[in-house]
Design a protein around this motif. Structure first.
Motif: not given
Lengths: 354, 379
Positions: A241-270
């Protein structure tokens, strides 16, 4: 909008005072239970026809049904895998509506191949059999991960390859136009958003079983822009969404990345268990995460107006008691209602804002 | 689906079967030496090298019917006999127990720890038999070899395959209802408290990073559960603390095994319809059974060893009543041999079944085919 949380009745939802409350609405019965797959609910909103379509995988069959706004089921259809040679009936891995510029197709992936139907599931317009040639005897062969990108439909496979199909405005003349290499482990999910603003912007993300993400730019030929390495945990669901990648993982985390650079901006123990589904309400930037821990959480994504950095806020948490959630989707573009499926459950649960 | 699921399914179901038989042997006051013989015979058959070889070959899961036939054979590998009603109940308990364990595994990989818990307990049953102990250790080694290096993604597929196998099974088990791990509608309770899986963090934290990857800010949010950090990971070694309690023996003499049938419900009806419709698979399933049971080397009794009947119910009347009242859609029909046209396969299966036969009375039949049908009917 509800104000203070000191008043009001007790409810199973956990909410922040400034955000909405949700309540259970009428469930939609299913002919058969939902399978314990990821991303096991697809929703097609048809506001012009006052209808919503739902798709759920049972196992060897999938059910596609339509419902009125209040949840009353109208019509339903069962879909099966096209060819059934082999030891046991082949299983469906995912069912997903692809909204293209001039048409909507229903795509069904399985351990045999890829089937595409007209949006109500009535007519199959295309069948692609998977080539299991390279697979060793211990590898499962299947297709999984479906997204529409412009006039293409992209489908992931067990080998990590992503198949790109060119879809004409109408008719069955669908062609496999490209095979994208970027993953070494089975593809789990694909997300795409309409290209906005400048050329060259990332508009598609693919995820795999090892947790790696590939960021693409669509076109007559797709270009791999960035690779985001995994950390040994499957990425089951991904959104863009608008250049933000949201990814959900098997360990329960949601990561938010900047799509243009691939940098991890936010890590949520969701969540406390594997995430099974993510969905986006693009009008408002609401993100929904659902996991096997019985919880569904809703988040608000945004960008800081000064720094442009990605920000996130938790809006709402809903516990679906004793249910191993396997699919969850918003039911309207503003994210004011959502639906949930669970393993072994023979109904689609619906939640709407108060 | 995953082609590596069968060994895990078979060993865990087998483990549950042994827990239940052990409890019933004691509850029925079977003399200790007979009880020990029964368990030893079954375990020896289960862990037979040839059988294990077939089991570990990569293959799809077969139907519940086919699997049930294996356990029928296994339960009758010794001097013990079970009536149809008791065998049905035994299989119900086994499957619901393992379904519960799979569902509640914190990580997909933890199903391996559950399997090790079962194997550890099985070794406890056969402490005095070094040869069988060696066989079990050998299986342990094979499990480690096959599953030790699998990725989290591959374990996730195995978990999905197992859950597909158990889909729509909602038999209520008294011990589960009493312990409040199962609701009265047959669904399992999924707790939202306790330790998180190893490798997962307690939910409730949002961490923000700058473009250099340095953590800049932390925010907490209310996630709704009551979780704590996992203290340690279970051991995957031959010996070790598994930490996980799933797969350990929950029965004891004071906690009898009972089931309540959920009765005619929409869930079981739709499931039964699917399995009946899938009869074109019968031939493949028979091939599978022939291969697997061909590897089962069941000892013929050396002398006249008096057998006994095991009852999974408290009285014979209860057992009879259960047989009459079992809902149609929950009956485990035996595979229809007559559906198979392949004469050669029929003969091979008959030969295997003949070798496996453990009966007290001689058979009175004219042809091998009849023998086979008669034997299958008796299971």
């Amino acid at each position: 909008m509800v104000a203070a949380d000191s008043e009001g009745p007790k409810d199973p939802g956990i909410r922040c005072p400034s955000h909405r409350m949700f309540r259970r609405e009428r469930s939609i019965p299913l002919q058969s239970s939902a399978a314990a797959l990821c991303n096991n609910l697809s929703v097609l909103q048809l506001p012009a026809r006052n209808l919503t379509l739902f798709g759920v995988v049972h196992g060897p069959s999938a059910q596609v049904l339509s419902a009125a706004p209040d949840g009353v089921p109208l019509a339903q259809r069962q879909l099966h895998v096209k060819e059934g040679a082999g030891v046991s009936p082949p299983h469906i891995t995912q069912v997903h509506w692809c909204v293209l510029p001039f048409r909507v197709l229903l795509v069904l992936t399985s351990h045999r191949g890829i089937q595409m139907y007209e949006s109500d599931g009535s007519i199959m317009v295309y069948w692609h059999a998977l080539n299991s040639g390279d697979a060793s005897s211990v590898q499962a062969v299947f297709a999984q991960g479906i997204a529409a990108s412009g006039h293409f439909i992209c489908v992931g496979t067990w080998s990590g390859r992503v198949l790109v199909f060119d879809i004409p405005a109408k008719g069955p003349n669908i062609m496999l136009s490209e095979e994208l290499a970027g993953h070494q482990t089975p593809v789990t999910d694909i997300a795409a958003e309409p290209v906005q603003g400048q050329d060259g912007m990332a508009d598609m993300v693919t995820a795999d079983d090892s947790g790696s993400l590939c960021v693409w730019r669509s076109g007559p030929e797709f270009t791999l822009l960035t690779r985001i390495p995994g950390f040994g945990v499957p990425c089951s669901s991904v959104q863009l969404w608008q250049g933000i990648i949201a990814a959900g993982y098997g360990n329960g985390q949601v990561h938010l990345y900047e799509a243009t650079t691939g940098t991890l901006n936010i890590q949520i123990n969701a969540h406390a268990r594997a995430i099974c589904a993510l969905d986006l309400a693009p009008e408002v930037g609401k993100l929904l995460s659902a996991a096997e821990d019985t919880f569904v959480h809703i988040w608000k994504l945004s960008r800081n107006p000064e720094s442009g950095c990605i920000e996130v806020e938790h809006c709402h948490g809903e516990c679906v008691p004793d249910t191993q959630v396997c699919g969850a989707q918003f039911c309207d573009p503003s994210g004011s209602s959502f639906a949930v499926t669970g393993y072994d459950l023979t109904e689609i649960l619906r939640f709407g804002s108060v | 689906m995953s082609v590596r699921t069968l060994p895990l399914l078979f060993l865990n179901l087998g483990g549950e079967m042994l827990y239940i038989l052990d409890q019933r042997l004691r509850a029925q006051n079977i003399p200790a030496d007979k009880a020990r013989k029964v368990l030893n015979d079954i375990i020896m058959t289960m862990f037979n090298r040839k059988f294990m070889e077939e089991l570990f070959k990569p293959q799809e899961l077969y139907s519940k019917k086919a699997l049930r036939t294996i356990y029928d054979r296994l339960a009758h590998a010794s001097i013990m006999r079970l009536n149809q009603a008791s065998m049905d109940k035994l299989y119900d308990l086994m499957t619901m127990a393992f379904k519960y364990q799979v569902l509640l595994c914190p990580r997909p990989k933890d199903v391996l720890l559950v399997t090790f818990n079962h194997l550890d307990a099985i070794k406890g049953f056969i402490q005095d038999s070094p040869t069988i102990l060696h066989q079990v250790d050998e299986t342990f080694r094979q499990l480690t070899e096959v599953y030790g290096a699998l990725s989290a993604g591959e374990f996730r597929l195995i978990r999905q395959t197992l859950l597909l196998f158990f889909q729509d099974l909602h038999i209520r088990v008294s011990i589960f209802l009493k312990d409040r791990v199962q609701n009265s509608n047959g669904r399992f309770v999924l707790p939202v408290s306790g330790p998180v899986p190893w490798g997962t963090e307690v939910p409730g934290l949002i961490r923000m990073f700058n473009s250099k990857g340095e953590e800049e800010k932390k925010i907490e949010f209310k996630h709704g559960g009551n979780y704590v950090t996992a203290l340690k990971e279970g051991s995957f070694e031959l010996y070790g603390d598994r930490v996980l309690k799933l797969g350990t023996n929950m029965y004891s003499v004071n906690r009898p095994v009972e089931t309540q049938m959920s009765g005619a419900s929409k869930d079981s009806a739709s499931r039964a319809q699917e399995s009946i419709a899938a009869n074109p698979l019968a031939k493949e399933e028979l091939n599978f059974l022939a291969r697997l049971m061909g590897g089962m080397e069941i000892k013929k009794p050396s002398g006249p060893e008096p057998g006994f009947r095991m009852n999974l119910f408290t009285t014979d009347e209860e057992e009879e009543h259960a047989a009459l009242c079992r809902p149609e859609e929950l009956s485990y029909e035996v595979i229809n041999i007559q559906a198979v046209q392949d004469q050669q396969r029929n003969e091979e299966l008959a030969r295997i079944m003949g070798e496996l036969e453990v009966t007290e009375q001689p058979r009175q039949s004219t042809t091998k085919g009849d023998d086979l049908l008669a034997m299958m009917d008796e299971l």
